[in-house]
Design a protein around this motif. Structure first.
Motif, PDB file in Angstrom:
ATOM      1  N   LEU A  85      24.181 -27.028  45.154  1.00 52.60           N
ATOM      2  CA  LEU A  85      23.801 -28.361  44.699  1.00 52.60           C
ATOM      3  C   LEU A  85      22.521 -28.874  45.361  1.00 52.60           C
ATOM      4  O   LEU A  85      22.029 -29.935  45.003  1.00 52.60           O
ATOM      5  CB  LEU A  85      24.946 -29.345  44.957  1.00 52.60           C
ATOM      6  CG  LEU A  85      26.241 -29.039  44.212  1.00 52.60           C
ATOM      7  CD1 LEU A  85      27.370 -29.909  44.743  1.00 52.60           C
ATOM      8  CD2 LEU A  85      26.053 -29.218  42.719  1.00 52.60           C
ATOM      9  N   TYR A  86      21.991 -28.123  46.320  1.00 49.40           N
ATOM     10  CA  TYR A  86      20.780 -28.519  47.041  1.00 49.40           C
ATOM     11  C   TYR A  86      19.563 -27.748  46.530  1.00 49.40           C
ATOM     12  O   TYR A  86      19.663 -26.556  46.210  1.00 49.40           O
ATOM     13  CB  TYR A  86      20.924 -28.232  48.544  1.00 49.40           C
ATOM     14  CG  TYR A  86      21.765 -29.248  49.277  1.00 49.40           C
ATOM     15  CD1 TYR A  86      21.169 -30.298  49.963  1.00 49.40           C
ATOM     16  CD2 TYR A  86      23.149 -29.153  49.298  1.00 49.40           C
ATOM     17  CE1 TYR A  86      21.931 -31.232  50.640  1.00 49.40           C
ATOM     18  CE2 TYR A  86      23.918 -30.089  49.971  1.00 49.40           C
ATOM     19  CZ  TYR A  86      23.303 -31.120  50.640  1.00 49.40           C
ATOM     20  OH  TYR A  86      24.066 -32.049  51.303  1.00 49.40           O
ATOM     21  N   ALA A  87      18.422 -28.415  46.497  1.00 47.68           N
ATOM     22  CA  ALA A  87      17.155 -27.735  46.241  1.00 47.68           C
ATOM     23  C   ALA A  87      16.918 -26.742  47.379  1.00 47.68           C
ATOM     24  O   ALA A  87      17.485 -26.883  48.469  1.00 47.68           O
ATOM     25  CB  ALA A  87      16.024 -28.760  46.167  1.00 47.68           C
ATOM     26  N   SER A  88      16.054 -25.746  47.154  1.00 48.05           N
ATOM     27  CA  SER A  88      15.865 -24.672  48.137  1.00 48.05           C
ATOM     28  C   SER A  88      15.468 -25.195  49.518  1.00 48.05           C
ATOM     29  O   SER A  88      15.884 -24.643  50.517  1.00 48.05           O
ATOM     30  CB  SER A  88      14.853 -23.655  47.637  1.00 48.05           C
ATOM     31  OG  SER A  88      13.597 -24.267  47.439  1.00 48.05           O
ATOM     32  N   GLY A  89      14.696 -26.235  49.597  1.00 44.13           N
ATOM     33  CA  GLY A  89      14.313 -26.813  50.888  1.00 44.13           C
ATOM     34  C   GLY A  89      15.112 -28.051  51.222  1.00 44.13           C
ATOM     35  O   GLY A  89      14.657 -28.897  51.998  1.00 44.13           O
TER      36      GLY A  89
END
Length: 133
Positions: free
Chosen positions: A35-39
């Motif tokens: 659910l998180y962007a890569s960074g």
């Protein structure tokens, strides 16, 4: 931004918040990280920021529930800042079930920033958690 677009943004953001909450309470680490962007960044009081998928995976593995738990997230206000960015502020109460039943462990607030991924889904870019009690 048109009203239907704002409604779609709000629905997408709320879906991510709900999926995060349910996955966290069930200890499904990979589902949370997805659910998180890569960074993606997670900030918690008293800790260094947790940055990126690998660090998030390790952190959430360490926080996997050992007792039944429940995060109740509500009063969410979503603000679309563009077609592909949004913010949300939510109140949260964290409960755990022990030998004497369910008890509130902490009350807090999430301040989230979201971005839309290449496939159109919303992803958490940054979560700041503040504890109130």
């Amino acid at each position: 931004m048109s009203e239907p677009t704002q409604a779609l943004v709000a629905a997408g953001v709320r879906a991510v918040i709900g999926a995060h909450t349910q996955a966290q309470d069930a200890g499904r680490t990979d589902d949370i990280v997805a659910l998180y962007a890569s960074g993606g960044v997670l900030e918690l009081p008293g800790m260094d920021p947790v940055v990126g998928h690998d660090a998030l995976r390790e952190a959430f593995k360490g926080w996997a529930p050992t007792l039944p738990q429940l995060h109740l997230v509500g009063n969410t206000v979503v603000t679309a800042t563009g077609e592909d960015e949004a913010g949300a502020v939510s109140d949260v109460a964290f409960f755990q079930r022990g030998e004497t039943g369910w008890a509130v462990q902490v009350v807090g607030r999430y301040e989230d920033t979201f971005v839309r991924g290449g496939d159109g889904t919303w992803l958490l870019k940054h979560r700041v958690t503040a504890f109130q009690a």
